[in-house]
Design an enzyme around this catalytic site. Structure first.
Site, PDB file in Angstrom:
ATOM      1  N   GLU A   3       0.798  -1.239   0.000  1.00  0.00           N
ATOM      2  CA  GLU A   3       0.000   0.000   0.000  1.00  0.00           C
ATOM      3  C   GLU A   3       0.829   1.288   0.000  1.00  0.00           C
ATOM      4  O   GLU A   3       0.489   2.254   0.691  1.00  0.00           O
ATOM      5  CB  GLU A   3      -0.977   0.017   1.175  1.00  0.00           C
TER       6      GLU A   3
ATOM      7  N   GLU B  49      -5.548  -8.307  -0.099  1.00  0.00           N
ATOM      8  CA  GLU B  49      -6.272  -7.963   1.128  1.00  0.00           C
ATOM      9  C   GLU B  49      -7.739  -7.751   0.808  1.00  0.00           C
ATOM     10  O   GLU B  49      -8.095  -6.890   0.017  1.00  0.00           O
ATOM     11  CB  GLU B  49      -5.696  -6.695   1.762  1.00  0.00           C
TER      12      GLU B  49
END
Length: 430
Positions: free
Chosen positions: A97, A311
């Site tokens: 991320e 995720e």
């Protein structure tokens, strides 16, 4: 549980706490034991090298990600990991991320080091930083560090270790508030460029999105031809942390002087359209149709690279009632709807999804929310005991089902579970 893969991150701060390049033998031994135990149980380790943490020594020496020196230190760390663990680890993720982190860390106080322009308190009260330049500098160095580590792996390790390397990006879908309004359509694309394309375009095409180049001008760093080539050859797969969506409209506010990254894209986001919220939930909205939009976008814009959903999870507010904590039927509905959407894109051939990781196995301490919001399939009480939630039971049945029909892949569950049932399920899972 029936899982055949487990994703976890290594702690650079523990493996190499300074810049000496000499790893901590005790920490290396710890990770070797974890990797060996996973493999012994038929579970493939998927390892992330950086998850928003690096040694304080790098910050003290040269400002961390704000200096290109970071790239060399990151490659040194990656080399240690490939050498120590690469004979058994076949899937590497360089950064987790980073496209979400760069803005939060360098144009707000939400993520460390929490730098932003002093005096502009919209995203935090900072004593130092520059919200209009530092996010782009940090992102640039992350991209180059990723490319350098991938090049090291591909040239020195991949042939013998036979593994794969990629990166995991946060992908929030931006939907035009008014789908017939050209300004809102352009705003949604602009938001996508500034958030996801910011990293994915250099990886796919060797340069930043044209919208960013035009709007940012000299504030946006540039790549050399060699750097662009290295970026284009730097991934075997793309990890997508994809959970939710929001509406976007063109911003009426045009700044004479740029305030920073979050203002640069000139959009307004809202979860509401005509008074109706975009999805179900309190923290991040459940919007299952966004998964198809995201995977179609990967196909249409980036030529359908191999993808792992790295995720996929949904937070629920914590409560002192144990039964209520365990009975997370809304999360079961979340997984059912999202899994169905992803499986449909695979079966109809419109996406190249290779695997999916739920977030998370057990309750964790969340960056911004602490323990107030729980993401775990397993509930953790104040004494650190773990109990399977309804979602854990659902996932176990999903993973261990021998019947591939949709009715059996997505079984229905009773709306409530008794404590005695949970205790028996805990025994079954163990």
């Amino acid at each position: 549980m029936g899982v055949d893969a487990f994703r976890f991150s290594l702690a650079w701060t523990r493996i190499l706490s300074d810049r000496s390049g000499t790893p901590n033998a005790e920490v290396v031994s710890h990770y070797n034991a974890l990797i060996d135990k996973l493999i012994a149980n038929g579970i493939e380790p998927h390892v992330t090298l950086w998850a928003e943490d690096h040694p304080q020594a790098l910050e003290d020496a040269y400002g961390g990600l704000l200096s290109p020196v970071f790239i060399d230190d990151y490659v040194t760390y990656a080399n240690v990991c490939f050498t120590e663990f690469g004979d058994r680890v076949k899937y590497w993720i360089t950064f987790d991320e980073p496209n979400d982190y760069a803005g939060l860390a360098y144009a707000s106080t939400q993520s460390p080091p929490g730098r932003c322009t002093p005096g502009l308190t919209r995203h935090g009260n900072c004593s130092q930083g520059n919200s209009s330049t530092e996010p782009y500098i940090a992102a640039h160095n992350i991209l180059l560090a990723h490319a350098a580590a991938a090049k090291l792996y591909k040239t020195q390790f991949q042939a013998t270790q036979e593994g794969y390397i990629g990166i995991a990006l946060w992908f929030k879908w931006y939907e035009p508030l008014n789908v017939t309004n050209s300004s809102d359509i352009a705003a949604a694309k602009r938001a996508q460029d500034f958030f996801f394309g910011w990293f994915m375009d250099p990886l796919a095409f060797g340069d930043y999105p044209e919208t960013m180049q035009i709007m940012l001008g000299p504030r946006l760093p540039t790549f050399t031809e060699e750097q662009a080539r290295d970026l284009r050859h730097s991934f075997d797969f793309v990890g997508l942390n994809a959970i939710t969506a929001t509406y976007v409209t063109d911003s009426d506010l045009v700044q004479e002087a740029y305030e920073g990254y979050f203002e640069d894209m000139r959009v307004t986001v809202t979860p509401y359209r005509d008074g109706e919220v975009i999805g179900k939930g309190d923290n991040e909205f459940a919007v299952p149709w966004c998964m198809k939009k995201i995977l179609d976008y990967m196909r249409d814009v980036y030529h359908n690279p191999p993808v792992y959903i790295t995720e996929l999870g949904w937070g629920i507010s914590s409560t002192s009632d144990v039964t209520e904590n365990l009975n997370d039927t809304e999360r079961v509905e979340f997984f059912e709807s999202y899994f169905t959407t992803v499986s449909q894109t695979i079966s109809d051939g419109t996406s190249d999804v290779r695997g999916l990781f739920t977030w998370s196995l057990i309750d964790g301490f969340e960056f911004f929310l602490g323990s107030k919001v729980r993401f775990g399939l397993f509930y953790v009480d104040d004494e650190w005991r773990r109990y399977p939630r309804a979602s854990a039971v659902w996932l176990q049945r999903f993973l261990t089902s021998s019947n591939t029909s949709s009715d059996n892949l997505f079984p229905t569950h009773s709306s409530s579970f008794s404590s005695s049932q949970y205790q028996q399920q805990l025994l079954d899972l163990n």
